[in-house]
Design a protein around this motif. Structure first.
Motif: not given
Lengths: 424, 103
Positions: B28-33, B87-92, B95-99
């Motif tokens: 959910k954090h990735a989705r929200n970001l 941050t680089d962690d957030e890029f990751s 990336a996971d979410f969109f992929a």
């Protein structure tokens, strides 16, 4: 909490209505029979429509969403200044709400007459809607009373603000078309905060673009209540000087205090300005629905919220998003959608007994058209700061290096994409 | 070919560990970001035009692009400013979410 006289009257009227409402009659007047968990959303603009869609989408349709909006159609305020230059028509900016049907959002077109935070109900003319959680996205209302001689009727009929896209935008364009060459278009900007910080300066560009091509002897006079240009200053002044030389005149600290409607004259502390077109953007506050919900802050204007959930600091289970909140965030369409998503996620978590996201990180990208083809932007990431309990700008945000046609195209794509995200 | 293997492996893992798969599906954090990107890149990265479609974008390409925007190696009108805010962690995470979003 201080309440101004108008809000107090509203509260008393709502109080009487609720007090006189026997509970059996109340149960009968439920507009939609409530079975499971329900979120009612009042206001179908950028914020409200986004919240409706994302709650349905992210809850996998588990939470019932009722969206109440008074207008039949959605008209985008962003890019509506381009109606003044003739780049777009109001039709280009108008969408219907049909695209939201596939999410199973229950849509009600109607005017909210009251909100009861105790009974957790939203009143409409023909009944009420009970809610477990309420999200209001009331946008802004105008504080006409701060400018002597101005009121809603005058704004509709002659001295338009055109700060909500629609009939007044079209009317202002007509005034511009009827203006003589050599005339003066005077634009008055209220003290910040107001909806869309760069909007008035973009408007000056769009009006100047029209005048340059059609009435080149004319002038755009900006009367700014602020001590300086509040957004994208260097980019706007460069556009005025380079694209519209000797056409745009900027006056800081020039709050309009009074208007003489018959003579189309605006009065500041220092002078009387007679204009061919007077475009007064009055000071703003949270839309009337916020007053009905009793969630307006001590300033009598904006609503304080918790930035993890957008829940009101006054009433539990009422959330406020968009231009109506008190925050160090720009009052923009993109910002309203970003807040709506944080709110949607939090509302789902709370209704499912989970903790909301603790690190909301949101974005604002805002384009301003400085001619028919060229645009400039401001872009920022905002993060929740737990110590300050506020959203603060992250590193790296900023404005365009220079205006460009490339960014003009990006602005078009932004509009298309954001409208799709909100409404389809 | 590699993709095909990954698909097989993912399916096998999914069958063997449904709980893990369910968890991976909703970070959910990735989705929200990622949700804030939609104004320009469309809901879940499905751009309506003009901007890159992020849905289904290769992870390495996404991360590499964001890092290059952040460093200035890749010129941009807006993205260098947004990239610096993450941050680089957030890029990751992004990336996971969109992929995994279907094109």
């Amino acid at each position: 909490m201080s309440i101004n006289r108008r809000d107090f009257l509203k509260l008393s009227v709502a109080g009487i209505a609720i007090g006189a409402f026997p509970s059996i009659a109340f149960a009968k007047s439920e507009l939609l029979k409530k079975k499971g968990q329900r979120v009612v959303i009042v206001g179908g603009g950028f914020g409200g429509a986004t919240a409706a869609k994302y709650i349905r989408m992210w809850s996998e349709n588990k939470i019932e969403v009722v969206l109440v909006e008074r207008n039949k159609q959605f008209v985008s305020c962003p890019m509506s200044n381009t109606v003044l230059s003739g780049k777009r028509t109001i039709k280009d900016l108008t969408r219907n709400y049909d695209g939201l049907k596939k999410y199973g959002i229950k849509q009600i077109q109607g005017e909210v007459t009251g909100i009861d935070p105790e009974k957790q109900a939203v009143m409409l003319a023909n009944g009420h809607l009970s809610y477990d959680r309420l999200i209001i996205a009331p946008g802004v209302d105008f504080m006409f009373e701060q400018i002597e001689g101005l009121n809603a009727k005058v704004a509709d009929e002659s001295i338009h603000h055109a700060w909500k896209a629609g009939a007044q935008t079209v009317a202002l364009r007509k005034q511009l078309e009827s203006m003589p060459d050599g005339g003066v278009f005077a634009l008055s900007i209220p003290k910040a905060p107001y909806r869309c910080p760069p909007g008035p300066y973009e408007r000056a560009c769009q009006v100047a673009h029209y005048l340059k091509n059609n009435k080149p002897k004319s002038k755009v006079l900006i009367l700014d209540a602020n001590p300086d240009i509040t957004s994208k200053k260097g980019l706007f002044t460069a556009a005025w000087n380079e694209l519209y030389p000797n056409m745009v005149e900027y006056r800081p600290n020039a709050a309009v205090l009074k208007v003489d409607v018959a003579n189309n004259t605006a009065k500041t502390e220092f002078e009387d300005i007679k204009a061919d077109v007077l475009n007064i953007i009055p000071p703003m506050k949270a839309g009337a629905v916020a007053g009905m919900a009793g969630v307006v802050g001590a300033d009598g204007r904006w609503c304080a919220v918790d930035f993890l959930t957008y829940e009101s600091k006054v009433h539990k289970n009422i959330h406020v998003i968009g231009d109506a909140i008190s925050a160090a965030l720009p009052k923009s369409g993109h910002m309203a959608t970003s807040q709506a998503k944080v709110c949607a996620a939090a509302v789902i978590e709370l209704m499912q007994g989970q903790a909301p996201e603790q690190n909301p990180t949101i974005v604002n990208t805002c384009y301003s058209m400085v001619s028919d083809m060229e645009s400039v932007h401001v872009a920022n990431v905002f993060r929740f700061n737990a110590e300050k309990q506020a959203m603060v700008s992250a590193e790296g945000g900023g404005v365009s290096a220079k205006r460009s046609e490339l960014e003009g195209a990006m602005a078009d794509y932004w509009l298309e994409n954001i409208l799709n995200d909100v409404l389809t | 070919m590699i993709k095909k293997y990954l698909f097989v492996i993912t399916c096998a893992l999914g069958l063997a560990f449904p709980a893990i798969q369910a968890q991976a599906e909703v970070d959910k954090h990735a989705r929200n970001l990622a949700a804030s990107c939609a104004a320009c890149h469309g809901t879940s990265g499905h751009s309506a035009g003009g901007t890159p479609v992020l849905a289904g974008m290769d992870k390495a390409l996404f991360i590499g692009s964001m890092k290059d925007f952040k460093s200035g190696a890749r010129p941009a009108t807006v993205m260098h400013q947004h990239a610096k805010g993450y941050t680089d962690d957030e890029f990751s995470l992004l990336a996971d979410f969109f992929a995994v979003q279907k094109r």
